[in-house]
Design a protein around this motif. Structure first.
Motif: not given
Length: 386
Positions: A108-111, A129-133, A142-143, A148-149
């Motif tokens: 999330v920080e890098c995103l 596309i977040p991947v639930h590894l 958080a994503i 929204q922002q």
């Protein structure tokens, strides 16, 4: 060889498939909508669209959200190539966000940092596309706040994560995303042989995906450009694909759904036993966030190579030689030659590359016995200590 993953098929599963094979419908019959309803109800989503693979589900999810030429979609580099390829199928550009060093999911920080920079240059993504590894959910709240922002849509690649939970609710409810995608490949939590599904709470997205999975053809008069010529009539109103799931595959999935929670609970018991057995070895065991209840599709360890007198590759081959079918999930997508030709370079996502240099997936599946698990641990102990 003990495989890293394997399907669990019961007599009830076999009988469910046989019943369809003896019925009037092998495809486009009642089993597919029944399976869709079962998954949607389990997850708490309003709509589900079953297709022949998770790759197909990702493709039509991107198309339903309008991804096309000139758009950018971001995902994790630690995933199977399908998570990125689906973007290229649409003619859009793909980019990667580095991973969190503990969950191995998108950071999330890098995103957030990448989004802030992209806003300055006018290059914000259309979709993330977040991947639930391994079956552990990304930090979706958080994503979602970032979406929204900055105004992007979200497709959850939950190919590993049916049966998982995030903050006490089932992954797949689409509370924090537009669309969630599951995979039913034989090594996943439940299987239809090959198969996938896209879930959403948006009726328009659901209808668009339903059209795209079957040639873009409709028999609904309300969607036609003029009155039907007769009861036989249909119209192609979009450029779709033959991505349909068969009824006998859906019957297998519907039967497997009855044991989904049992499958995940067994995986947790196996993971807990691994945690205990590996606690004194020079490896890092999987870290589980308190917000997440993982489906544990994978059990990934990281080798503490500074404490082991062997290379990553040497350890991998020693385990294979002992009959343990370890695997590696995954090579950073942008290291693939096809992506290298696009200009991606080694060093683009440093944390992902560190992960790749140390990760090994140990066998985990409901049919894994304690004897087999002991064999895995013994082989690993021998490999790291000899």
């Amino acid at each position: 060889m003990i495989p890293y993953g394997r399907q669990t098929i019961s007599e009830a599963d076999i009988q469910a498939v046989v019943e369809v094979l003896r019925s009037d419908f092998l495809t486009q019959g009642p089993a597919v909508p029944a399976f869709e309803s079962a998954v949607a109800n389990y997850c708490g989503a309003q709509y589900a669209c079953a297709v022949n693979s998770a790759t197909s589900a990702l493709h039509i999810a991107c198309l339903a959200l309008g991804v096309g030429k000139g758009d950018s979609v971001w995902t994790s580099p630690i995933t199977f190539v399908a998570s990125a390829n689906c973007v290229l199928y649409c003619g859009a550009d793909v980019d990667f966000v580095d991973i969190d060093p503990r969950t191995y999911n998108i950071s999330v920080e890098c995103l957030a940092a990448k989004l802030a920079q992209a806003e300055k240059t006018g290059n914000l993504p259309k979709v993330v596309i977040p991947v639930h590894l391994s079956g552990q959910s990304c930090d979706m709240e958080a994503i979602h706040r970032l979406s929204q922002q900055y105004g992007f849509n979200i497709i959850e690649d939950a190919s590993h994560a049916i049966g998982a939970q995030y903050r006490g609710q089932s992954v797949g409810n689409c509370r924090y995303s537009d669309i969630t995608v599951f995979s039913f490949h034989p090594v996943k939590i439940i299987t239809t042989g090959e198969g996938g599904m896209a879930l959403t709470n948006d009726a328009g997205l659901a209808r668009r995906m339903q059209l795209l999975r079957s040639h873009g053809i409709t028999r609904e008069t309300s969607e036609m450009t003029h009155d039907a010529d007769g009861s036989w009539y249909y119209q192609q109103i979009a450029l779709g694909f033959n991505y349909r799931l068969t009824d006998f595959q859906a019957a297998l999935g519907l039967s497997q759904m009855q044991r989904l929670d049992e499958f995940v609970a067994t995986r947790h018991a196996l993971a807990k036993r691994y945690d205990d057995l590996l606690s004194h070895l020079p490896v890092a065991i999987p870290w589980q966030h308190s917000d997440s209840y993982s489906a544990l599709h994978l059990y990934v360890i990281r080798l503490r190579l500074n404490a082991i007198n062997k290379t990553h590759s040497e350890l991998f081959e020693l385990l294979r030689a002992e009959g343990v079918g370890v695997n590696l999930h995954y090579i950073p997508v942008y290291w693939q030659p096809y992506y290298q030709e696009m200009g991606f370079k080694i060093g683009y996502c440093p944390e992902a590359e560190r992960y790749y240099g140390e990760a090994i997936s140990l066998p985990i599946y409901p049919g894994l016995t304690e004897t087999q698990q002991n064999q895995v641990v013994l082989a690993l102990r021998k490999a790291v200590t000899v």
